[in-house]
Every structure is written in structure tokens, then in C-alpha cells.
Enzyme design. Structure first.
Site, short mmCIF file in Angstrom:
data_model
loop_
_atom_site.label_atom_id
_atom_site.label_comp_id
_atom_site.label_asym_id
_atom_site.label_seq_id
_atom_site.Cartn_x
_atom_site.Cartn_y
_atom_site.Cartn_z
N GLN A 181 0.83 -1.22 0.00
CA GLN A 181 0.00 0.00 0.00
C GLN A 181 0.86 1.26 0.00
OE1 GLN A 181 -0.49 -2.67 1.94
NE2 GLN A 181 -2.62 -2.98 2.45
N ASP B 5 -6.78 0.83 12.37
CA ASP B 5 -7.96 0.04 12.01
C ASP B 5 -8.89 -0.15 13.19
OD1 ASP B 5 -5.82 -0.74 9.90
OD2 ASP B 5 -7.81 -1.16 9.05
N ASN C 121 -3.07 -1.66 13.52
CA ASN C 121 -2.88 -1.03 12.21
C ASN C 121 -2.09 -2.01 11.35
OD1 ASN C 121 -3.25 1.28 10.44
ND2 ASN C 121 -1.05 1.60 10.60
N LYS C 122 -1.82 -1.62 10.13
CA LYS C 122 -1.16 -2.51 9.17
C LYS C 122 0.09 -3.16 9.73
CE LYS C 122 -2.36 -3.43 5.99
NZ LYS C 122 -3.14 -4.66 5.77
O1 MRU Z 1 -5.41 -3.77 4.54
P1 MRU Z 1 -5.72 -2.32 4.37
O2 MRU Z 1 -5.05 -1.71 3.17
O3 MRU Z 1 -7.19 -2.03 4.43
O4 MRU Z 1 -5.05 -1.65 5.65
C1 MRU Z 1 -5.12 -0.27 5.81
C2 MRU Z 1 -4.45 0.21 7.02
O5 MRU Z 1 -3.90 -0.53 7.81
C3 MRU Z 1 -4.54 1.68 7.29
O6 MRU Z 1 -3.38 2.14 7.92
C4 MRU Z 1 -5.74 1.92 8.21
O7 MRU Z 1 -6.88 1.32 7.69
C5 MRU Z 1 -5.98 3.34 8.44
S1 MRU Z 1 -6.69 4.07 7.00
C6 MRU Z 1 -7.04 5.68 7.27
#
Ligand code: MRU
Length: 353
Positions: A204, A245, A255-256
Site C-alpha cells: 500500500q 484500524d 494497524n497494518k
Molecule cells: O489492509 P488495508 O489496506 O485495508 O489496511 C489499511 C491500514 O492498515 C490503514 O493504515 C488503516 O486502515 C488506516 S486508514 C485511514
């Protein structure tokens, strides 16, 4: 400008297919809750707040499709639709927040309009549910702007900042959460340089965040994740900002995957570590980070890059898509209401009161 992530017409939902970015701008069409849930599950759209906005739109589309003809039928359809949407991904609480909010709107309407629905009652319900979906989106846009302002104030002049994953416009319906803080600070002339970690395995950071930063004119560079410690030590990084998240009641933050490691490195180097997330990301039902479900995604996302296998066939693989950063490693949580610092159970509770 970042292209529109979602375009809701009432009859369908056009979804910017983020799997094709940055090479192609292509929209797929969701016509009901099942299509919307599939787009969330398959990562055509992603990012916690955006998932929530899409779920609200998908709910509204499904109600239009099913045209419930009584309060009982409405409740049956609403519960099933919310369950279908909530099953798409387990970690981002914005999905549950939005689906439950739509369900509650339907429940209140059903309670106020018992029995069979006249055509005018059905039309009134559809209008109400679409209005609620639009509110979910407009609240997200406004929250992003507010977080940008609060976050930018925390940063020093000539800030060298790092972020992870994509918490930008592409993850929201507004300017983004963590990236919104960077772009807001950039507009105030406060950003000397921004680093985006590529964010293995789904990339990402490489596909989305650096693309956003470049489009917004922020001086920036892309790193592979394993460069972060070296760059923090040698390049004067003086802030790290990430999205979230789900934030537990004590401030532990999911978070990620890779966020936790970055927070540990930040602490070692005494670099402030900020989380930017709207208040619906705070899940008071989760006492601490242990209560947060961590999504496990497919092995192929680890062993293949753009269709090319990069590991031996039949290799055994782990793929937790998120990790939990303990509250103690977080300098501050930035929400649309202000700043939680220091981060503690009591401070989170007070912030939401
Ligand atoms: O797997 P994803 O791409 O949905 O993960 C996204 C993230 O971890 C973002 O950092 C999180 O959703 C915050 S988005 C404002």
C-alpha cells in the site's frame, strides 16, 4: 487531486479499483450488499474509514433492491445485510460501526412504522437510509480535515516525517488520516521531507501512499520496510504518523502489519509516534489490544508480487495483515475531536465523553 474513491448514485456504487493503482484508474460497479462486501474482501477498496463508508452505501443499495414491504421484512433484510457486510473483513471496526449504524436506523424506522408499508412509507425509508449513508461519508470527510489541523499543529517546523501503509485520501472519503496530517502540514510549509514505507506484502505504501504524496507535491521518498530503522537513525526523522484500524479502550492500536515494529524503533530513537484516526475507530468493547481480531490473509499475497512467484512452491507462509502497537509506545492519538496524550484508558474515556 486524488480520484474519487466511491461514487454513490443511489442505484449503484462505483468503486475505484485500488488493486490497479497507480497504473490504471478503473471503477467497478457494486449493485447490492454482496457486490460491496466482495469489493471490500477482495481489496478493490481498502482502508478502515473507506470500508465503513462503502458498507453504509452497500446497505442502502441492498434496501433499494429488496424493497421491504413491512416492518418485519425490513428488520429481517436489515439484519442479514449488516451481517453480510460485517463478514467482509474482521479488523477495521469502521465496518462494524457503519453496518450497525445503518441497522439501527432501519430498526428505529421499523419501530416507528409497524405493520405493512404503503409505497410512500417505503419511499420514506429509502430516503432516510440513503441520507444516513451520505452522513457517514460527510462525517468522514469532516473528520479528516479536523485531524489534519490538529495533527499539523503537533509537528515541528521543517518536519521530517515517516508513515506506513496507506492512511491517505485513498483510505477515506476525505484527505486521509495520517497522510491528511502530512498534507495539511505541507500546506502550512511545515514538511521538509516525508518517507513512505512500502508496506509488504500488499505494498500500500509503494502503490498508493507515495503516489498520493507525489500528487500532492510533498517532497518524499519511498523506502522498503527494512530501511526504516536506518533512515530514522541517519536522516533526522522527527515524527512518525500512522492510521489505525481499531483502537482498544486502553489505546492499544491495531494497524497494518509493520506498524508495531516502527513504533518500537521510534521509541528507541526518541521519535514521537502519532496515530491519526477518527473516533469511530475507538472500540470501547475491546478492553485492550488482545481483544482485537487480527485478519490472516492469503499466502499468495506474500509469495507473489504482480503475478510473479518470489518464494519456493509449497512454502509455508504466515500472513497476519495487522499488528497491535501497545498504547505505551504511542505519543498521541489524533482524532477529529483533538489530541489524546498521554495515551491511557482514562484519557481515551475522557476524550469520548
Ligand atoms: O489492509 P488495508 O489496506 O485495508 O489496511 C489499511 C491500514 O492498515 C490503514 O493504515 C488503516 O486502515 C488506516 S486508514 C485511514
Amino acid at each position: 487531486m486524488i480520484p474519487a474513491r466511491l461514487k454513490f448514485s443511489g442505484k449503484d456504487l462505483k468503486v475505484l479499483d485500488q488493486r490497479l493503482l497507480p497504473d490504471r484508474i478503473h471503477y467497478l460497479t457494486a449493485r447490492n450488499a454482496k457486490d460491496t462486501a466482495a469489493a471490500i474482501k477482495d481489496m478493490a477498496l481498502r482502508g478502515a474509514p473507506l470500508i465503513g463508508c462503502a458498507a453504509a452505501d452497500g446497505f442502502a443499495l441492498e434496501m433499494r433492491r429488496l424493497k421491504p414491504s413491512s416492518a418485519d421484512e425490513l428488520m429481517l433484510a436489515a439484519v442479514r445485510t449488516a451481517d453480510l457486510l460485517k463478514a467482509a473483513r474482521p479488523t477495521a471496526v469502521a465496518l462494524f460501526y457503519a453496518a450497525d449504524r445503518m441497522l439501527e436506523t432501519a430498526r428505529a424506522f421499523a419501530a416507528a412504522n409497524p405493520g405493512k408499508f404503503a409505497p410512500a412509507t417505503r419511499a420514506r425509508f429509502q430516503k432516510l437510509i440513503e441520507k444516513e449513508a451520505r452522513l457517514v461519508t460527510s462525517e468522514d470527510e469532516a473528520a479528516c480535515l479536523a485531524m489534519g489541523e490538529f495533527g499539523a499543529r503537533l509537528l515541528p517546523k521543517r518536519c521530517v516525517i515517516m508513515t506506513h501503509c496507506n492512511a491517505g485520501a485513498l483510505a477515506t472519503m476525505g484527505i486521509g488520516t495520517a497522510v491528511g496530517v502530512i498534507t495539511a502540514a505541507h500546506k502550512k510549509g511545515k514538511i521538509k521531507h516525508a518517507y513512505s514505507c512500502e508496506t509488504r506484502p500488499y505494498l500500500q505504501g509503494a502503490r498508493l501512499t507515495i503516489w498520493e504524496l507525489m500528487r500532492e507535491g510533498v517532497p518524499s521518498e519511498l523506502l522498503t520496510d527494512n530501511m526504516a530503522a536506518h533512515i530514522i537513525k541517519t536522516c533526522g526523522v522527527n515524527a512518525i504518523v500512522v492510521g489505525a484500524d481499531r483502537i482498544a479502550a486502553n489505546g492499544d492500536t491495531a494497524n497494518k502489519i509493520g506498524t508495531y515494529g516502527l513504533a518500537v524503533i521510534a521509541r528507541y530513537h526518541k521519535v514521537p509516534f502519532y496515530v491519526a484516526a477518527p473516533t469511530p475507530t475507538i472500540d470501547l468493547k475491546a478492553r485492550d489490544g488482545d481483544a482485537i481480531v487480527i485478519e490472516e490473509r492469503s499466502c499468495e499475497e506474500v509469495t507473489f508480487v504482480k503475478g510473479q512467484r518470489i518464494a519456493p512452491k509449497k512454502v509455508r507462509v504466515r500472513h497476519p495483515a495487522f499488528d497491535v502497537t501497545p498504547a505505551g509506545l504511542i505519543t498521541a492519538i489524533i482524532t477529529e475531536r483533538g489530541v489524546i496524550a498521554p495515551v491511557s484508558r482514562a484519557a481515551v474515556k475522557k476524550h469520548l465523553a
